[in-house]
Design a protein around this motif. Structure first.
Motif, mmCIF file in Angstrom:
data_model
loop_
_atom_site.group_PDB
_atom_site.id
_atom_site.type_symbol
_atom_site.label_atom_id
_atom_site.label_comp_id
_atom_site.label_asym_id
_atom_site.label_seq_id
_atom_site.Cartn_x
_atom_site.Cartn_y
_atom_site.Cartn_z
ATOM 1 N N ASP A 189 -9.759 -1.941 -0.525
ATOM 2 C CA ASP A 189 -9.091 -0.710 -0.094
ATOM 3 C C ASP A 189 -10.015 0.184 0.721
ATOM 4 O O ASP A 189 -9.624 0.734 1.749
ATOM 5 N N HIS A 221 3.138 -8.786 5.440
ATOM 6 C CA HIS A 221 3.624 -8.750 4.056
ATOM 7 C C HIS A 221 3.065 -7.523 3.337
ATOM 8 O O HIS A 221 1.881 -7.205 3.465
ATOM 9 N N ARG A 222 3.913 -6.851 2.586
ATOM 10 C CA ARG A 222 3.515 -5.650 1.850
ATOM 11 C C ARG A 222 4.017 -5.733 0.427
ATOM 12 O O ARG A 222 5.153 -6.159 0.170
ATOM 13 N N THR A 223 3.181 -5.339 -0.503
ATOM 14 C CA THR A 223 3.590 -5.275 -1.902
ATOM 15 C C THR A 223 4.159 -3.891 -2.201
ATOM 16 O O THR A 223 4.026 -2.958 -1.398
ATOM 17 N N ASP A 224 4.783 -3.765 -3.369
ATOM 18 C CA ASP A 224 5.284 -2.452 -3.783
ATOM 19 C C ASP A 224 4.146 -1.441 -3.882
ATOM 20 O O ASP A 224 4.320 -0.258 -3.570
ATOM 21 N N GLU A 225 2.981 -1.914 -4.308
ATOM 22 C CA GLU A 225 1.831 -1.012 -4.429
ATOM 23 C C GLU A 225 1.390 -0.505 -3.059
ATOM 24 O O GLU A 225 1.014 0.660 -2.917
ATOM 25 N N ASP A 226 1.436 -1.387 -2.047
ATOM 26 C CA ASP A 226 1.088 -0.966 -0.692
ATOM 27 C C ASP A 226 2.010 0.159 -0.229
ATOM 28 O O ASP A 226 1.562 1.141 0.380
ATOM 29 N N GLU A 259 3.824 2.186 -2.141
ATOM 30 C CA GLU A 259 3.582 3.386 -2.939
ATOM 31 C C GLU A 259 2.360 4.141 -2.433
ATOM 32 O O GLU A 259 2.370 5.374 -2.320
ATOM 33 N N ARG A 296 10.403 -0.742 7.257
ATOM 34 C CA ARG A 296 10.928 -1.017 5.910
ATOM 35 C C ARG A 296 12.063 -0.051 5.569
ATOM 36 O O ARG A 296 13.071 -0.442 4.979
#
Length: 452
Positions: A52, A149-154, A156, A185
């Motif tokens: 990060d 690609h993005r995660t939910d954490e990304d 948030e 998104r």
């Protein structure tokens, strides 16, 4: 103003191999940047082996000083290191699996205008008093991260910027072109919701979902466009909460102010017809931005003003579209007419109210700079020219004519697309100027007020 060349004391830090290939930073002396994959970094990297907040870099005029964070490792000319200096033109720095090199930018004559945006747009930007886009401007680069690609954490983490604890200091702001992705998104999610509600009406005949369908349809595209402006706000000093609050309060207030103007300026409507909205509504929306945000001293950036204008324009556009769809539903008793209205206005929303108010508000903030707002700024030629361009675009948009030999496509007039393109050329030019404002402030070591 003409676009300037890179200064002789700057250097280019560019990735030439690996997942981040093609990315580059124009570095000026003593500007400190944090590189990493998280939203809190000054410049976000895509390399999967980057954390990060991976390292801190600072250009000293001859080389790049770096220091990794949290015991992370990089490779300087192939040798593992946690700190060191990369000299201009000598070797490379491996960050994750990507290779970066430091070089002097070519300093020559001012760059020629981007050929994609040459004549006749050169004349338009010249009249509006904004810069031509630099030669290295690239829409492909700006939108290159949409498909990642993005995660939910990304997602948030992306929403957390702009608070008192998450706003980066001036010397840590990445003053290069942002690479927005969140707006895509939002647009996709809004379309999925809209389609689901449409199925409820079309396939099951459930009229209960019609209000939700019209509400989502009215806000979907304008809000996605607003998120784009929020992501392009490089200082990252405006939270999403503040943006949404301005959307609703500014949207309602701007409509009320416009209605007051309309009720007291009936001669404009009788003289200009629908085109009178160009004068009335643009004045109402700009006054709304000024009424709500003009005394906020901690928001001095051109990009801040542009975001505030986009927020008010989004609220105005969404409430306006919902009203037109409701009138179509009542007047014809047909949901198809209402849907046609909401879909058409949704498609056109990124080319109209959102960018129009973004331009006029940015025109004020580029004059205000770090000083207090003064009403005399609205008399400055630099503001008047941009405001008149926006008013003229709005008037032409509403005018009851079409361009000959260029018929409408799916109900979308070619003149609307042309006016929208002109508007976005001006928007991108102002964003470019906003990024230069940040770089100049970093060189001068300015202090941004922490409180209003």
């Amino acid at each position: 103003m003409n676009a300037s060349s890179p200064s002789s004391d700057s250097s280019t830090f560019q990735c030439y191999a690996g997942p981040d290939a093609g990315k580059r930073l124009l570095l000026s002396p003593h500007v400190r940047l944090i590189l990493g994959s998280g939203s809190q970094s000054s410049y976000i990297l895509s390399d999967p082996f980057v954390t990060d907040q991976h390292l801190v870099i600072s250009y000293n005029g001859e080389g790049l000083d770096f220091q990794t964070l949290d015991n992370q490792m990089v490779r300087l000319n192939g040798t593992p290191a946690t700190a060191g200096e990369l000299i201009v033109g000598e070797g490379d720095l491996q960050i994750g699996t990507s290779l970066w090199r430091l070089s002097r930018p070519v300093v020559d004559d001012p760059p020629a205008p981007n050929p994609v945006f040459s004549e006749p747009f050169h004349r338009i930007t010249h009249f509006a008093g904004v810069d031509q886009l630099d030669r290295d401007f690239s829409l492909k680069s700006i939108f290159s991260r949409i498909g990642e690609h993005r995660t939910d954490e990304d997602i948030e983490n992306a929403f957390t910027v702009g608070t008192r604890t998450t706003t980066p200091p001036l010397d840590a702001i990445a003053a290069s072109w942002p690479q927005p992705w969140l707006f895509g998104r939002i647009a996709l999610a809004s379309l999925v919701i809209f389609w689901g509600l449409y199925i409820g009406v079309a396939q099951f005949g459930n009229v209960i979902v019609i209000p939700g369908l019209l509400f989502v349809g009215a806000f979907a595209m304008p809000f996605a466009c607003l998120i784009f402006f929020w992501e392009m706000n490089a200082p990252q000093n405006v939270s999403l909460y503040q943006t949404v609050k301005l959307l609703f309060t500014g949207g309602i207030l701007s409509i009320l102010i416009s209605l007051v103007f309309f009720s007291n300026a009936g001669f404009l409507s009788s003289w200009l017809g629908a085109s009178s909205a160009g004068i009335v509504e643009e004045s109402g929306k700009l006054l709304t931005v000024l009424a709500l945000m003009r005394n906020k001293r901690k928001y001095p950036w051109i990009l801040n003003g542009m975001l505030f204008g986009a927020a008010v324009g989004t609220g105005f556009a969404a409430f306006d579209s919902a009203g037109y769809a409701f009138v179509a539903l009542l007047g014809h008793g047909s949901i198809d007419d209402a849907l046609s209205s909401i879909v058409l206005r949704g498609i056109l929303s990124p080319f109209a109210h959102v960018i129009w108010t973004a331009i006029t508000a940015a025109a004020v903030w580029r004059l205000r700079k770090f000083g207090a707002f003064r009403w005399e700024l609205l008399q400055e030629k630099a503001f008047v020219r941009l405001f008149l361009v926006v008013v003229l675009m709005h008037m032409l948009w509403n005018a009851g004519f079409t361009l000959p030999l260029l018929p409408a496509i799916f109900g979308i007039q070619f003149k609307h697309l042309l006016l929208g393109l002109i508007g976005w050329i001006i928007v991108l030019s102002l964003i470019q100027e906003g990024l230069k404002q940040i770089r100049n402030a970093q060189k001068e070591g300015r202090t941004v007020p922490a409180e209003n």
